[in-house]
Design an enzyme around this catalytic site. Sequence first.
Site, PDB file in Angstrom:
ATOM      1  N   LYS A  37      10.799  -0.577  13.553  1.00 30.21           N
ATOM      2  CA  LYS A  37      11.035  -0.411  12.110  1.00 30.21           C
ATOM      3  C   LYS A  37      12.086   0.674  11.874  1.00 30.21           C
ATOM      4  O   LYS A  37      13.029   0.504  11.106  1.00 30.21           O
ATOM      5  CB  LYS A  37       9.712   0.027  11.467  1.00 30.21           C
ATOM      6  CG  LYS A  37       9.296  -0.756  10.248  1.00 30.21           C
ATOM      7  CD  LYS A  37       8.218   0.039   9.542  1.00 30.21           C
ATOM      8  CE  LYS A  37       6.987  -0.691   9.248  1.00 30.21           C
ATOM      9  NZ  LYS A  37       5.922   0.059   8.635  1.00 30.21           N
ATOM     10  N   LYS A  60       0.843  -1.198   0.000  1.00 33.43           N
ATOM     11  CA  LYS A  60       0.000   0.000   0.000  1.00 33.43           C
ATOM     12  C   LYS A  60       0.880   1.250   0.000  1.00 33.43           C
ATOM     13  O   LYS A  60       0.657   2.177  -0.770  1.00 33.43           O
ATOM     14  CB  LYS A  60      -0.900  -0.034   1.230  1.00 33.43           C
ATOM     15  CG  LYS A  60      -1.832   1.132   1.352  1.00 33.43           C
ATOM     16  CD  LYS A  60      -2.717   0.950   2.571  1.00 33.43           C
ATOM     17  CE  LYS A  60      -3.281   2.273   3.030  1.00 33.43           C
ATOM     18  NZ  LYS A  60      -4.030   2.161   4.280  1.00 33.43           N
ATOM     19  N   GLU A 114      10.946  -4.921   3.286  1.00 33.35           N
ATOM     20  CA  GLU A 114      10.929  -6.352   2.965  1.00 33.35           C
ATOM     21  C   GLU A 114      10.385  -6.578   1.553  1.00 33.35           C
ATOM     22  O   GLU A 114      10.927  -7.352   0.768  1.00 33.35           O
ATOM     23  CB  GLU A 114      10.034  -7.119   3.955  1.00 33.35           C
ATOM     24  CG  GLU A 114      10.579  -7.228   5.358  1.00 33.35           C
ATOM     25  CD  GLU A 114      10.134  -6.073   6.262  1.00 33.35           C
ATOM     26  OE1 GLU A 114       9.816  -4.975   5.732  1.00 33.35           O
ATOM     27  OE2 GLU A 114      10.109  -6.276   7.486  1.00 33.35           O
ATOM     28  N   HIS A 122      -3.246 -32.408  20.504  1.00 28.69           N
ATOM     29  CA  HIS A 122      -2.075 -33.249  20.777  1.00 28.69           C
ATOM     30  C   HIS A 122      -0.876 -32.404  21.154  1.00 28.69           C
ATOM     31  O   HIS A 122       0.253 -32.884  21.119  1.00 28.69           O
ATOM     32  CB  HIS A 122      -1.774 -34.120  19.547  1.00 28.69           C
ATOM     33  CG  HIS A 122      -2.892 -35.069  19.249  1.00 28.69           C
ATOM     34  ND1 HIS A 122      -2.898 -36.379  19.668  1.00 28.69           N
ATOM     35  CD2 HIS A 122      -4.081 -34.864  18.626  1.00 28.69           C
ATOM     36  CE1 HIS A 122      -4.024 -36.952  19.296  1.00 28.69           C
ATOM     37  NE2 HIS A 122      -4.767 -36.049  18.655  1.00 28.69           N
ATOM     38  N   GLU A 152      -3.122  -6.034  16.326  1.00 31.48           N
ATOM     39  CA  GLU A 152      -2.667  -4.746  15.800  1.00 31.48           C
ATOM     40  C   GLU A 152      -3.776  -3.702  15.945  1.00 31.48           C
ATOM     41  O   GLU A 152      -3.516  -2.514  16.102  1.00 31.48           O
ATOM     42  CB  GLU A 152      -2.237  -4.875  14.332  1.00 31.48           C
ATOM     43  CG  GLU A 152      -1.216  -3.831  13.930  1.00 31.48           C
ATOM     44  CD  GLU A 152      -0.539  -4.099  12.592  1.00 31.48           C
ATOM     45  OE1 GLU A 152       0.651  -3.808  12.470  1.00 31.48           O
ATOM     46  OE2 GLU A 152      -1.216  -4.587  11.661  1.00 31.48           O
ATOM     47  N   GLY A 179      -4.222  -1.889   6.118  1.00 32.13           N
ATOM     48  CA  GLY A 179      -3.511  -3.090   5.661  1.00 32.13           C
ATOM     49  C   GLY A 179      -4.175  -4.389   6.105  1.00 32.13           C
ATOM     50  O   GLY A 179      -4.483  -5.264   5.297  1.00 32.13           O
ATOM     51  N   ARG A 180      -4.448  -4.508   7.418  1.00 30.40           N
ATOM     52  CA  ARG A 180      -4.984  -5.780   7.929  1.00 30.40           C
ATOM     53  C   ARG A 180      -6.451  -5.976   7.570  1.00 30.40           C
ATOM     54  O   ARG A 180      -7.024  -7.022   7.835  1.00 30.40           O
ATOM     55  CB  ARG A 180      -4.771  -5.873   9.435  1.00 30.40           C
ATOM     56  CG  ARG A 180      -5.320  -4.702  10.220  1.00 30.40           C
ATOM     57  CD  ARG A 180      -4.799  -4.684  11.640  1.00 30.40           C
ATOM     58  NE  ARG A 180      -5.162  -3.489  12.378  1.00 30.40           N
ATOM     59  CZ  ARG A 180      -4.497  -2.337  12.340  1.00 30.40           C
ATOM     60  NH1 ARG A 180      -3.449  -2.205  11.546  1.00 30.40           N
ATOM     61  NH2 ARG A 180      -4.875  -1.309  13.061  1.00 30.40           N
TER      62      ARG A 180
END
Length: 522
Positions: free
Chosen positions: A487, A197, A203, A372, A341, A254-255
């Site tokens: 960041k 965005k 990254e 398990h 977030e 974003g999320r």
Amino acid sequence: MFSKATAFQELSKLSKHPVDLTRELTPKRAEKFLLKGEGFTLFYATERVSSETLDALYALAEERELLKKMHAMQEGEIVNRIDGFESENRSVLHTAMRDQFTNRQSAPSAREAADSAGRELHKLERFLKTIEGRFTDLIQIGIGGSDLGPRALCIALQAFHKPGLRVHFISNVDPDDANQVLSQVDLQKTVVVVVSKSGTTLETLTNEEFVRSRMLKKGLDPKEHFVAVTGQGSSMDNPSHYLASFYIWDFVGGRYSATSMVGGVMLGFCLGFHGFQELLRGAHEMDHHALTAPLKSNLPLLSALLGIWNRNFLHLPTVAIIPYSQALLRFPAHLQQLDMESNGKRIDKKGHACPCSTGPVIWGEPGTNGQHSFYQLIHQGTDPVPLEFIGFRKSQYPADLQVDHTTSQEKLLSNLCAQSIALAVGQLNTNPNKQFPGNRPSRILMAEKLDPRTLGALLSFYEHKVAFQGFAWNINSFDQEGVQLGKTLATKILEQFKARRTRTKTADPFPLADSYLDLFSL
Ligand code: G6Q
């Protein structure tokens, strides 16, 4: 203020003696405490609530004007602001991305947002036609919101992917991530969708270069293979550099962006345009439900309130989300970002310290696998963990096998049922090591089958559960200042790496980082 609400005081009183599930979980209670809507049923008899608790929770929802705030959000009012301080200041309109199916009379900004999403959708439909048959593989490069939601949806709908098409994701700047994906594809037949965005994420830009350089090495023209999804005016908004460019807007966080082009290009590729539209349709139906269903029939609102009861009144700090569906393998990871977030905030929308706990720690894994591993702690550990189970009556693939007169799907669902009951009622034993205290809250969200439409609705259900909780706590669920410090520091330390390689000095070194680099022998 949340803790000053009249209903808050009532809930505090009730929390002194919450329902004792070891005695009170009866078939009658199971029949009473459920809510149906949009093809889902929420079974919550195994939560430690009574009718009085529910009344007080609904009174809290009224006092805190949760439905009114949902309305304001979906109509495009500015809901993303911390008053009196420098902060984000915008509408939150991910719901407009899927508002393509009715002629709802929304406010102009929501209508405009839905129209611009509609234009991108048409563009996508045309683009998918032009690349039909040309690519067998798609690599999505993106991180955080540009990865987790889209990846979770893609994996969840593998059963509906068009045959012969494969999707891969590169998110981590760890070069092993890109190398591993690149070792699995024939780049000539691969389309690469770069999603950012902001167009500035380290990254993502690094991984884009990584894959571009590999293409060039193979004598391929990246322009024929790379697609951009970015914000208008970002540094990635450079259509001449890409085979196609799609846009995402500021008002889609974003999320919350999986149903925008952030997920759309990739999902349109593997599901077909119609499959992606079905996902949007499901999400829209749940958006509409969250907006219009009355207080006591509103599914995400009820889920939010039960979460508030567990968090603020029973003081339980974590929530495990356990889908009894292998397809939802990565869904808890998406919900972890969505919830933590959004609601991992310690100041309210006026900049004051929150008087109560806010978002819990979210984690999870598919059942039965979790049984398990970590269920030991869930049943007998010192700290109760509320569980949110998700189940489907039918499996995605029709093939199943009866072994000893039951199918695998029946085995899966009987485990889901058993866990919820066992956690609630526990078990007495004279041997303390074999005792189960019980009274551990959980709820089950059930639907018929996990298809694109149901998944869209499930995604929206959780988005609105998180939003309702944020409204109740009066926090800004739509910013993420907390990710900035690390960041910025990483960028500084990277400069120090660069200085070491180029034997120069950094303008603004961070001495502590230098000693860490020495300690790591880097
Ligand atoms: C989500 C966050 C964050 C964001 C990533 C990627 O709500 O904002 O996870 O999605 O940092 O950002 P870009 O899409 O700008 O690369």
